[in-house]
Scaffold this motif. Structure first.
Motif, mmCIF file in Angstrom:
data_model
loop_
_atom_site.group_PDB
_atom_site.id
_atom_site.type_symbol
_atom_site.label_atom_id
_atom_site.label_comp_id
_atom_site.label_asym_id
_atom_site.label_seq_id
_atom_site.Cartn_x
_atom_site.Cartn_y
_atom_site.Cartn_z
ATOM 1 N N PRO A 36 -27.841 -11.294 -6.962
ATOM 2 C CA PRO A 36 -28.771 -10.170 -6.839
ATOM 3 C C PRO A 36 -30.032 -10.531 -6.058
ATOM 4 C CG PRO A 36 -28.854 -11.094 -9.051
ATOM 5 C CD PRO A 36 -27.736 -11.783 -8.346
ATOM 6 N N ASP A 37 -30.286 -11.845 -5.904
ATOM 7 C CA ASP A 37 -31.480 -12.302 -5.185
ATOM 8 C C ASP A 37 -31.207 -12.524 -3.700
ATOM 9 O OD1 ASP A 37 -29.733 -14.388 -5.480
ATOM 10 O OD2 ASP A 37 -31.207 -15.837 -6.192
ATOM 11 N N ARG A 43 -22.770 -9.758 -12.627
ATOM 12 C CA ARG A 43 -22.425 -8.390 -13.000
ATOM 13 C C ARG A 43 -23.713 -7.591 -13.200
ATOM 14 N NH1 ARG A 43 -19.196 -6.552 -18.425
ATOM 15 N NH2 ARG A 43 -18.354 -4.585 -17.621
ATOM 16 N N GLU A 44 -23.863 -6.562 -12.367
ATOM 17 C CA GLU A 44 -25.110 -5.796 -12.358
ATOM 18 C C GLU A 44 -25.365 -5.067 -13.676
ATOM 19 O OE1 GLU A 44 -25.299 -3.853 -8.494
ATOM 20 O OE2 GLU A 44 -26.851 -2.548 -9.333
ATOM 21 N N SER A 45 -24.289 -4.503 -14.273
ATOM 22 C CA SER A 45 -24.481 -3.641 -15.449
ATOM 23 C C SER A 45 -25.047 -4.403 -16.646
ATOM 24 C CB SER A 45 -23.173 -2.966 -15.834
ATOM 25 O OG SER A 45 -22.234 -3.939 -16.260
ATOM 26 N N THR A 46 -24.759 -5.709 -16.724
ATOM 27 C CA THR A 46 -25.266 -6.494 -17.856
ATOM 28 C C THR A 46 -26.373 -7.455 -17.427
ATOM 29 O OG1 THR A 46 -23.549 -8.139 -17.468
ATOM 30 C CG2 THR A 46 -23.065 -6.439 -19.108
ATOM 31 N N ILE A 92 -15.360 -7.742 -9.950
ATOM 32 C CA ILE A 92 -16.041 -6.661 -10.663
ATOM 33 C C ILE A 92 -16.034 -5.473 -9.712
ATOM 34 C CG2 ILE A 92 -18.184 -5.931 -11.764
ATOM 35 C CD1 ILE A 92 -18.604 -8.991 -12.341
ATOM 36 N N ASP A 93 -15.248 -4.470 -10.067
ATOM 37 C CA ASP A 93 -15.011 -3.329 -9.175
ATOM 38 C C ASP A 93 -16.272 -2.461 -9.072
ATOM 39 O OD1 ASP A 93 -13.656 -1.648 -7.510
ATOM 40 O OD2 ASP A 93 -11.934 -1.365 -8.842
ATOM 41 N N ASP A 94 -16.244 -1.531 -8.111
ATOM 42 C CA ASP A 94 -17.406 -0.644 -7.903
ATOM 43 C C ASP A 94 -17.752 0.138 -9.167
ATOM 44 O OD1 ASP A 94 -17.006 -1.492 -5.288
ATOM 45 O OD2 ASP A 94 -15.728 0.234 -4.831
ATOM 46 N N ASP A 95 -16.733 0.433 -9.997
ATOM 47 C CA ASP A 95 -16.989 1.182 -11.234
ATOM 48 C C ASP A 95 -17.238 0.248 -12.420
ATOM 49 O OD1 ASP A 95 -14.548 0.090 -11.802
ATOM 50 O OD2 ASP A 95 -13.494 1.992 -12.103
ATOM 51 N N ASP A 96 -17.504 -1.063 -12.145
ATOM 52 C CA ASP A 96 -17.849 -2.077 -13.157
ATOM 53 C C ASP A 96 -16.639 -2.598 -13.939
ATOM 54 O OD1 ASP A 96 -19.908 -3.705 -14.255
ATOM 55 O OD2 ASP A 96 -19.846 -2.516 -16.098
ATOM 56 N N THR A 97 -15.417 -2.132 -13.611
ATOM 57 C CA THR A 97 -14.235 -2.686 -14.281
ATOM 58 C C THR A 97 -14.048 -4.129 -13.830
ATOM 59 O OG1 THR A 97 -13.230 -0.510 -14.202
ATOM 60 C CG2 THR A 97 -11.768 -2.348 -14.700
#
Ligand SMILES: *[C@@H]1O[C@H](CO)[C@@H](O)[C@H](O)[C@H]1NC(C)=O
Ligand SMILES: *[C@@H]1O[C@H](CO)[C@@H](O)[C@H](O)[C@H]1NC(C)=O
Ligand SMILES: *[C@@H]1O[C@H](CO)[C@@H](O)[C@H](O)[C@H]1NC(C)=O
Ligand SMILES: *[C@@H]1O[C@H](CO)[C@@H](O)[C@H](O)[C@H]1NC(C)=O
Length: 540
Positions: free
Chosen positions: A42-43, A108-111, A156-161
């Motif tokens: 992410p950086d 993983r962006e969501s977590t 990690i798919d676009d939908d976070d799966t």
């Protein structure tokens, strides 16, 4: 296409016109970092996870902003808590060739977490997570007894799966498993590549990507060929093509690159980072551009003249040099408060048996409960990868605390090893060159305790000085002399060669190359210690 033209042009112009600052050279790092999995964080930095088998801490992580300049960040596994073998028990099985290999690392962006996932001991697939690559890393669990996601890659798919791709059935088939939303259990598994789809006996090194709406699997036949597989669905059907088929190494004497990862830069350019087998050094990362073709498959950009993996290519991104000195580093143990991540212990260390104290240095107390004359069973051997074609290291050691029967010094360490060290024998202090300590290269028993090839008596312990310098110099080029030479000094200035040349081993089965090993062990009784004052690595 444009890139190939550019490379040809650069090749024709030659070194006088092609400025060094506009190209990079393979190997990217002349150092043993096998089985890379590289992805963007992410950086905006690229993170590189590698295998280090039985060394501790495990699963090293490197960082780069330009794919060319790398720094050592840390490890995903602080300690290998995967069985007694990892603690070098005095009897019973040791963990040589176990530990971490061909694993995966993703953000993983969501977590907001990093996930390291790997199969250990062919029995568990462990998940470690951390908020940052630097840590703290914690063990988040596994997928059950007997579940080995062999040579796995995480998408990690676009939908976070989350999907895991891995080999199964001795590499004769490839499975995709969908993980539960927390990433810690499985919800669906399908076989996606079957025997017969490839004309080779096994497929390993799996990675999974999504690009232009298609799912891609990258994997390889060990030793020779990288494949790319494409499908509209993660569950297949997959159609495959070779990406690199027995491509000549950019390194003279190196093996064909095959395993690795695909990398997209923020500018949308794509690269394949693989490794070339290059023992006695190890498996060295090599980078090359790839180009997507109209059929939706990538092709490797090879040297326009020879068809080999290029020794140099245009830079992927503007250089962003990092403050990490690969070629030579001085470690003054007397001023360090923690061991930098460039050091890894052979198996888990006994943390009660070493201290790092300012003004004192690194005190290594003899640590093996059952006294041994087997370097491969001696606990707390501190290792450092060798760098470059002609690595050297100098260890400054105070041996004043040695007990009768202790051995301490500097080893050229892998499944066949040699050392120069201090022996205290009764009341005599000796410098000894000892060659051919041999471990079964598949990780089995010690086959040979080695042979003393030269002994230099220094005098009576307690009457002669206790400060010694040991130097080890190697030629680790795969097409080189495969030699190591050992020297000692009593003043840090005049060095004397001892033992003649040691022939370095080039077998691949141990999977890792030579390292510098700082060791101290007892053959009679515990209680002695040595102090490592400084350690300096170099590379010609
Ligand atoms: C891989 O898939 C096959 C076929 O679906 C299945 O029998 C096997 O258990 C799977 N392996 C793992 C480790 O999940
Ligand atoms: C680079 O690293 C060295 C050693 O860790 C440190 O002394 C120095 O201050 C660093 N330089 C920069 C520019 O960060
Ligand atoms: C030393 O080895 C013996 C047998 O080889 C074993 O019974 C004993 O437990 C070992 N001692 C330690 C402290 O590990
Ligand atoms: C080294 O040890 C191995 C295993 O015991 C033995 O086969 C080999 O001959 C030894 N080599 C030398 C040079 O002593």
């Amino acid at each position: 296409m444009l890139k190939s033209v550019l490379i040809t042009a650069l090749a024709l112009l030659g070194p006088a016109c092609a400025q060094e600052s506009e190209t990079f050279t393979n190997p990217i790092l002349y150092e043993d970092f096998p089985d890379n999995d590289i992805s963007l964080g992410p950086d905006g930095a690229f993170y590189y996870s590698a295998s280090n088998f039985h060394y501790s801490p495990a699963a090293p992580i490197l960082r780069s902003y330009d794919l060319v300049d790398w720094e050592f960040v840390g490890h995903s596994i602080p300690r290998q808590n995967f069985g007694d073998g990892y603690n070098l028990p005095p009897t019973g099985e040791r963990a040589y060739r176990g530990g971490t290999w061909a694993s995966t690392l993703r953000y993983r962006e969501s977590t907001g977490l990093w996930y390291w996932i790997g199969c250990v001991n062919f029995y568990h697939t462990w998940v470690y997570t951390a908020p940052n690559p630097e840590g703290p890393w914690t063990n988040a669990g596994n997928y059950g007894n007997g579940v080995c996601f062999y040579d796995n890659g995480l998408l990690i798919d676009d939908d976070d799966t989350m999907y895991i791709v891995y080999s199964f059935n001795d590499g004769k088939q490839v499975n995709v498993t969908q993980l539960a939303p927390d990433g810690l259990s499985t919800v669906r598994t399908e076989k996606v590549i079957e025997p017969g789809q490839v004309s080779v006996d096994s497929i390993e090194g799996n990675r999974m990507y999504k690009f232009n709406g298609f799912y891609y699997i990258l994997n390889d036949h060990p030793g020779s060929t990288a494949y790319v597989w494409k499908s509209e669905s993660p569950w297949g059907p997959y159609e495959g093509k070779p990406l690199a088929d027995n491509v000549q190494s950019p390194l003279p004497g190196g093996g064909a690159p095959h395993q690795g990862s695909l990398i997209e830069t923020p500018q949308g350019d794509w690269y394949f980072m693989s490794f070339t087998w290059a023992f006695p050094s190890g498996r060295l990362p090599v980078l090359a551009p790839i180009e997507w073709q109209d059929d939706g498959f990538p092709t490797l950009v090879t040297d326009a003249t020879t068809g080999a993996w290029g020794t140099s290519y245009p830079l992927p991104l503007p250089r962003k040099p990092l403050n990490h000195s690969w070629a030579s580093t001085n470690y003054p143990f007397t001023t360090l408060t923690t061991l930098p991540p460039t050091f890894e212990w052979n198996h888990n260390p006994d943390t009660d048996s070493f201290t790092l104290t300012p003004d004192v240095g690194l005190v290594l107390s003899t640590a093996t409960a059952n006294e041994t004359d087997d370097l491969y069973s001696a606990r707390n051997t501190l290792t450092h990868r060798v760098h470059g074609e002609f690595p050297t290291a100098t260890l400054e050691l105070d041996v004043g605390g040695m007990a009768d029967g202790d051995r301490a010094g500097l080893a050229a360490f892998r499944d066949r090893s040699a050392y120069i060290g201090a022996h205290r024998t009764g009341d005599e202090l000796q410098v000894v060159a000892r060659f051919n300590m041999t471990l079964d290269e598949w990780g089995g028993p010690t086959l040979d305790l080695g042979e003393v090839v030269e002994t230099v008596p220094l005098g009576a312990f307690g009457e002669v000085g206790t400060r010694l310098w040991f130097r080890l110099s190697m030629d680790v080029r795969p097409d080189g002399a495969h030699e190591a030479g050992f020297e000692y000094s009593v003043d840090g200035e005049a060095f004397v060669a001892v033992g003649g040349k040691y022939e370095l081993y080039t077998g691949w089965a141990f999977f890792l190359g030579y390292r510098f090993g700082i060791f101290n062990y007892a053959t009679k009784a515990l209680g002695g210690s040595v102090t490592a004052v400084s350690f300096a690595t170099g590379s010609k």
